[in-house]
Design a protein around this motif. Structure first.
Motif, PDB file in Angstrom:
ATOM      1  N   ASN A 288       4.056   2.999   3.323  1.00  0.00           N
ATOM      2  CA  ASN A 288       3.728   4.377   3.876  1.00  0.00           C
ATOM      3  C   ASN A 288       4.402   5.503   3.163  1.00  0.00           C
TER       4      ASN A 288
ATOM      5  N   TYR B  92       8.777   3.011  -5.707  1.00  0.00           N
ATOM      6  CA  TYR B  92       8.651   3.439  -4.254  1.00  0.00           C
ATOM      7  C   TYR B  92       8.138   2.302  -3.408  1.00  0.00           C
TER       8      TYR B  92
ATOM      9  N   SER C 242      10.672  -0.344  -2.894  1.00  0.00           N
ATOM     10  CA  SER C 242      11.933   0.105  -2.302  1.00  0.00           C
ATOM     11  C   SER C 242      11.659   0.428  -0.785  1.00  0.00           C
ATOM     12  N   LYS C 243      10.407   1.036  -0.489  1.00  0.00           N
ATOM     13  CA  LYS C 243      10.044   1.598   0.790  1.00  0.00           C
ATOM     14  C   LYS C 243       8.944   0.904   1.592  1.00  0.00           C
ATOM     15  N   GLY C 244       8.147   0.305   1.025  1.00  0.00           N
ATOM     16  CA  GLY C 244       6.979  -0.217   1.636  1.00  0.00           C
ATOM     17  C   GLY C 244       5.766   0.238   1.422  1.00  0.00           C
TER      18      GLY C 244
ATOM     19  N   GLU D 263       9.920  12.072  -0.106  1.00  0.00           N
ATOM     20  CA  GLU D 263      11.340  11.677  -0.757  1.00  0.00           C
ATOM     21  C   GLU D 263      11.104  12.104  -2.150  1.00  0.00           C
TER      22      GLU D 263
ATOM     23  N   SER E 161       8.061  13.934  -6.613  1.00  0.00           N
ATOM     24  CA  SER E 161       8.193  13.073  -5.294  1.00  0.00           C
ATOM     25  C   SER E 161       6.979  12.140  -5.476  1.00  0.00           C
TER      26      SER E 161
ATOM     27  N   ALA F  31      11.971  10.990  -5.870  1.00  0.00           N
ATOM     28  CA  ALA F  31      12.053  10.003  -6.801  1.00  0.00           C
ATOM     29  C   ALA F  31      12.790  10.371  -7.979  1.00  0.00           C
TER      30      ALA F  31
END
Length: 132
Positions: A131, A124, A127-129, A3, A10, A5
């Motif tokens: 992985n 990151y 927001s995402k955890g 993704e 990325s 950023a």
């Protein structure tokens, strides 16, 4: 999976840059022995673990230590790639990595300079955890 950023960087590129800066400033613990020592002493800012690690006990130990000491954990896909990112390889004349040594766990103890890449990695994780 990759993704984008802040400003087009990325998470993979940001993590590579953070690991490179930490390597330059001697702030990496590579492998199980060094990594567990750094996690246990609470010297770690970030732990990076390869998903394709062949030892399940290895993964459980690192995850448990990160949970116990509230250390951020990121998981990457490939241990070959992680080994290349932390400098466990030879670079040939064309600048391509050769003889890459696999590395399943890396602990960042010192980021060196506070860069945009470090900010991207922290955002990151929030927001995402874990992985990538």
């Amino acid at each position: 999976m990759e993704e984008v950023a802040n400003q087009g960087m990325s998470i993979k590129d940001a993590l590579k840059e953070v690991l490179k800066n930490a390597l330059i400033h001697d702030g990496l613990a590579k492998g199980l022995r060094e990594g567990v020592k750094a996690l246990d002493k609470r010297q770690a800012l970030l732990c990076v673990l390869a998903k394709n690690c062949s030892e399940a006990n290895y993964i459980r130990l690192v995850e448990a230590l990160c949970n116990e000491h509230q250390i951020k954990l990121l998981k990457v896909e490939d241990k070959d790639e992680l080994g290349e990112w932390v400098g466990l390889c030879k670079i040939d004349k064309e600048g391509k990595p050769r003889k890459v040594v696999k590395c399943s766990c890396v602990v960042v103890k010192d980021i060196g300079v506070d860069s945009e890449a470090w900010t991207v990695v922290q955002e990151y994780i929030k927001s995402k955890g874990a992985n990538i």
